[in-house]
Design a protein around this motif. Structure first.
Motif, short mmCIF file in Angstrom:
data_model
loop_
_atom_site.label_atom_id
_atom_site.label_comp_id
_atom_site.label_asym_id
_atom_site.label_seq_id
_atom_site.Cartn_x
_atom_site.Cartn_y
_atom_site.Cartn_z
N UNK A 104 5.40 3.49 -3.49
CA UNK A 104 4.58 3.51 -2.27
C UNK A 104 3.39 4.46 -2.43
N UNK A 105 3.61 5.60 -3.07
CA UNK A 105 2.52 6.54 -3.31
C UNK A 105 1.43 5.90 -4.16
N UNK A 106 1.83 5.16 -5.20
CA UNK A 106 0.85 4.51 -6.06
C UNK A 106 0.07 3.43 -5.31
N UNK A 107 0.73 2.73 -4.40
CA UNK A 107 0.05 1.70 -3.63
C UNK A 107 -0.95 2.30 -2.64
N UNK A 108 -0.64 3.47 -2.08
CA UNK A 108 -1.52 4.07 -1.09
C UNK A 108 -2.64 4.89 -1.74
N UNK A 109 -2.33 5.56 -2.86
CA UNK A 109 -3.34 6.41 -3.53
C UNK A 109 -3.38 6.03 -5.00
N UNK A 110 -4.05 4.95 -5.36
CA UNK A 110 -4.10 4.52 -6.77
C UNK A 110 -5.17 5.26 -7.56
N UNK A 160 8.40 -5.99 -3.43
CA UNK A 160 7.70 -5.53 -2.23
C UNK A 160 8.58 -4.56 -1.45
N UNK A 161 7.94 -3.54 -0.90
CA UNK A 161 8.66 -2.51 -0.16
C UNK A 161 8.58 -2.79 1.34
N UNK A 162 9.61 -2.36 2.04
CA UNK A 162 9.57 -2.42 3.49
C UNK A 162 8.63 -1.33 4.01
N UNK A 163 7.87 -1.61 5.03
CA UNK A 163 6.95 -0.58 5.56
C UNK A 163 7.71 0.64 6.05
N UNK A 164 7.16 1.81 5.75
CA UNK A 164 7.80 3.07 6.14
C UNK A 164 7.26 3.54 7.49
N UNK A 165 8.12 4.20 8.24
CA UNK A 165 7.73 4.73 9.54
C UNK A 165 7.01 6.06 9.42
N UNK A 166 7.06 6.67 8.23
CA UNK A 166 6.50 8.00 8.05
C UNK A 166 5.36 7.96 7.04
N UNK A 167 4.64 9.07 6.96
CA UNK A 167 3.56 9.18 5.99
C UNK A 167 4.16 9.40 4.60
N UNK A 168 3.33 9.19 3.58
CA UNK A 168 3.81 9.36 2.22
C UNK A 168 4.12 10.82 1.93
N UNK A 169 3.38 11.74 2.55
CA UNK A 169 3.67 13.17 2.37
C UNK A 169 5.05 13.51 2.94
N UNK A 170 5.38 12.93 4.08
CA UNK A 170 6.70 13.17 4.68
C UNK A 170 7.81 12.65 3.75
N UNK A 171 7.61 11.47 3.17
CA UNK A 171 8.63 10.91 2.28
C UNK A 171 8.80 11.75 1.02
N UNK A 210 16.56 7.07 -4.12
CA UNK A 210 15.49 6.07 -4.01
C UNK A 210 14.11 6.69 -4.22
N UNK A 211 14.06 7.64 -5.14
CA UNK A 211 12.78 8.28 -5.42
C UNK A 211 11.77 7.36 -6.08
N UNK A 212 12.25 6.37 -6.86
CA UNK A 212 11.32 5.45 -7.52
C UNK A 212 10.57 4.60 -6.50
N UNK A 213 11.21 4.26 -5.41
CA UNK A 213 10.52 3.49 -4.36
C UNK A 213 9.44 4.32 -3.68
N UNK A 214 9.70 5.62 -3.51
CA UNK A 214 8.69 6.50 -2.92
C UNK A 214 7.48 6.62 -3.85
N UNK A 215 7.73 6.72 -5.15
CA UNK A 215 6.61 6.76 -6.10
C UNK A 215 5.82 5.46 -6.08
#
Length: 644
Positions: free
Chosen positions: A298-304, A196-207, A291-296
């Motif tokens: 999160x992207x998959x969780x938000x836009x599957x 599980x990932x910690x919630x991000x303060x920014x949008x996925x596009x920003x990350x 930590x690019x794998x964590x960003x990917x």
């Protein structure tokens, strides 16, 4: 006694040793045990196992030694313990005493365990165990074949309790996890989910933009990596609505759904940039370290969605080229995701996931790497050995999977099963002893469709062929017989690859191993569509690929003459198909015969004219279609010759 009676010929009575046969048998048993101990120790040393010398110190055959020291000698009905009555022991025959002394001497040197020696000598007996720890120990062995035996045994356990699968998932190393993922029937409990990932303060596009900004600036300014980086980070340039500065003509509001489309397009450009970056091993390492794998994840969780999954699996395929990134990919749970995608109904996603797993599985007989190509067969570990490679090359605006799909059914006849990739579903089933690889690359008809305006020299037939040659070498192409299959411009790339193989010794294995070539509507002498585009070249801006394929092109004529000479000198069989129906490119545009018969006929080998358009010449409608039947017979005959 033997010396006196048989050498000196003295008259002696029979040897008085009533218990000799039984004791001789006992001596033979102890001798076999000693030889087994010595042989086992030598086997362990030669097998490369890491065994501390203290394991060889102590007592020989611990269990056997205890039996010796507590054994009894039956002499005249008197049972005496060996430890308490050594003189009685010395009265036994000399060979028994000697064997016992040898055992006692070796027992002070080697610490022997009968059960362990049995397992070391016969590991297949261990592989039958139902204990997960025993099988894990086999999978961790330093011996290659013992490791494979342990992994195969784990994959074959389908009736365990769930806690055993979870135990193995938490205890096994990353190499074993990757190997298990390549067995289709391995239990899903072996693979841990993503953390599980910690919630991000920014949008996925920003990350995503943050990831691109952290990657180093490439040295070449006019490169696709730099282009994607620039347009991804410069939001104003990407979405400028009024390039002429006439702001009073623009609306002060956005149309419904316009912001969502912009956000999706911006994410797509960021993923294009990351995919371009990660194709370089140095940049791939930097991406994972940031930590690019964590960003990917999160992207998959938000836009599957499917297009996001294709981008992510492409990036993972690039990362799988770097062996040092295996631990990072497995520890972040991507093996579980890839395994789920490998069972997807989307053929492109499933095959890309299987290809990525094959790249990650370095502990296997085949250690080939597949970059910008898709492994169609064999995709699993438990497959038959292959004796030849089939290499598929698509044409303009095609795809590594999309080009080789089954023909779209007619309204009158609708087959019950539609194959999204007939070489994988049909050819692999009929010829299982083949490795089938499909090459992928981006192309367009005009420059308006180019996603990247730079590096145009890599889009020429020669430039693209050289790029493909390097990737084919990494995939192990050239180590066994090759059968080439090309559609449209893909056939020209095959001919250029063979031409470079004749001219340069670095690529000579490709020409030496070629056993057959199949062409589907290949413009050997140019295309009529290209001629139309060239008439309006200042309006349509045809791409570099298209400009090289006009009718009677000097480059194409030279390339074809070289191919004819090569095929003739080496007696290479050739099968060609041509179109006989015009192709529609759009409702307002007229139908055009893309490649006329006089251009698709190479003038050598067998040529078949089909009542199909340019797109469908490589898409059989069923296994009974003449396209597939001729292709299968051609490949099967070559495979039989190779086996003989």
């Amino acid at each position: 006694w033997i010396f006196s009676r048989h050498i000196k010929r003295q008259t002696l009575g029979p040897l008085k040793c009533a218990a000799t046969p039984r004791k001789r048998k006992r001596s033979i048993i102890w001798g076999v045990i000693v030889l087994t101990a010595v042989g086992s120790g030598g086997t362990l040393l030669l097998s490369g196992e890491k065994i501390k010398w203290t394991r060889f110190c102590g007592s020989v055959l611990k269990n056997v030694n205890e039996r010796i020291l507590t054994s009894v000698i039956d002499s005249d009905g008197l049972c005496v313990g060996l430890e308490n009555d050594w003189p009685v022991y010395t009265t036994v025959p000399h060979h028994t005493e000697l064997s016992s002394r040898v055992l006692m001497y070796v027992s002070d040197i080697i610490n022997f365990n009968v059960n362990k020696i049995w397992d070391w000598l016969f590991p297949w007996e261990q592989s039958k165990s139902d204990d997960p720890w025993v099988l894990l120990e086999l999978a961790r062995s330093r011996n290659f074949w013992i490791r494979q035996m342990g992994v195969a045994s784990l994959a074959g356990k389908v009736d365990w309790d769930s806690y055993k699968y979870r135990l193995v998932a938490q205890a096994c190393d990353h190499r074993t996890t990757t190997a298990l993922a390549r067995y289709p029937h391995a239990n899903d409990g072996y693979f841990l989910p993503q953390p599980k990932l910690h919630p991000s303060k920014h949008s996925i596009l920003y990350d995503l933009k943050e990831q691109l900004s952290k990657l180093p600036i490439p040295p070449a300014v006019n490169s696709c990596i730099m282009f994607y980086r620039f347009i991804s980070l410069d939001h104003d340039y990407l979405f400028q609505r009024d390039p002429l500065g006439m702001e009073f003509l623009t609306h002060s509001y956005s149309l419904p759904g316009e912001d969502e489309k912009k956000n999706e397009q911006a994410i797509e450009f960021c993923l294009e940039g990351i995919a371009a970056y990660t194709s370089n091993p140095d940049y791939a390492l930097a991406f994972v370290e940031n930590h690019g794998l964590s960003v990917l994840q999160r992207l998959l969780e938000e836009i599957p969605e499917s297009w996001v999954q294709i981008f992510i699996v492409t990036i993972l395929s690039n990362l799988s080229q770097v062996s040092s990134l295996l631990d990072a990919i497995v520890s972040t749970g991507w093996i579980n995701v890839l395994r789920l995608w490998s069972k997807s109904s989307d053929a492109a996603l499933a095959l890309l996931a299987l290809t990525t797993l094959a790249n990650l599985d370095r502990d296997w007989i085949s250690r080939d790497l597949y970059q910008d190509m898709v492994l169609l067969h064999p995709t699993q570990r438990n497959s038959q050995p292959f004796y030849a490679d089939v290499v598929l090359v698509h044409g303009l605006r095609g795809g590594a999977v999309r080009t080789w799909r089954q023909r779209d059914p007619d309204a009158d006849s609708k087959p019950s099963v539609i194959s999204p990739c007939w070489p994988r579903d049909w050819l692999a089933a009929d010829c299982p002893n083949l490795r089938i690889i499909s090459i992928g690359y981006t192309s367009s008809l005009h420059r308006w469709g180019d996603t990247c305006p730079y590096e145009q020299e890599k889009r020429t037939i020669e430039g693209r062929s050289r790029e493909l040659l390097k990737k084919l070498q990494s995939a192990g192409i050239g180590s066994r017989p090759i059968i080439w299959i090309g559609h449209s411009m893909g056939g020209l790339l095959i001919k250029k690859i063979l031409s470079l193989g004749q001219q340069e010794s670095e690529f000579s294995q490709f020409t030496a191993k070629t056993k057959g070539v199949i062409f589907y509507s290949v413009p050997h002498h140019g295309s009529s569509v290209v001629d139309v585009l060239m008439y309006a070249k200042y309006l349509l801006f045809p791409s570099v690929e298209v400009q090289e394929m006009h009718t009677n092109s000097p480059k194409l004529n030279t390339l074809h003459n070289e191919f004819i000479n090569y095929v003739t000198e080496n007696s290479i069989p050739c099968l060609s198909f041509g179109e006989n129906v015009k192709t529609r490119f759009g409702r307002p545009l007229p139908k055009i015969l893309v490649v006329p018969l006089e251009s698709s006929d190479p003038g050598i080998g067998k040529f078949v004219s089909l009542p199909d358009n340019h797109i469908n010449t490589c898409k059989p409608c069923s296994t009974d279609d003449i396209i597939y039947q001729l292709t299968y017979s051609f490949v099967k005959n070559i495979l039989n010759q190779i086996k003989r």
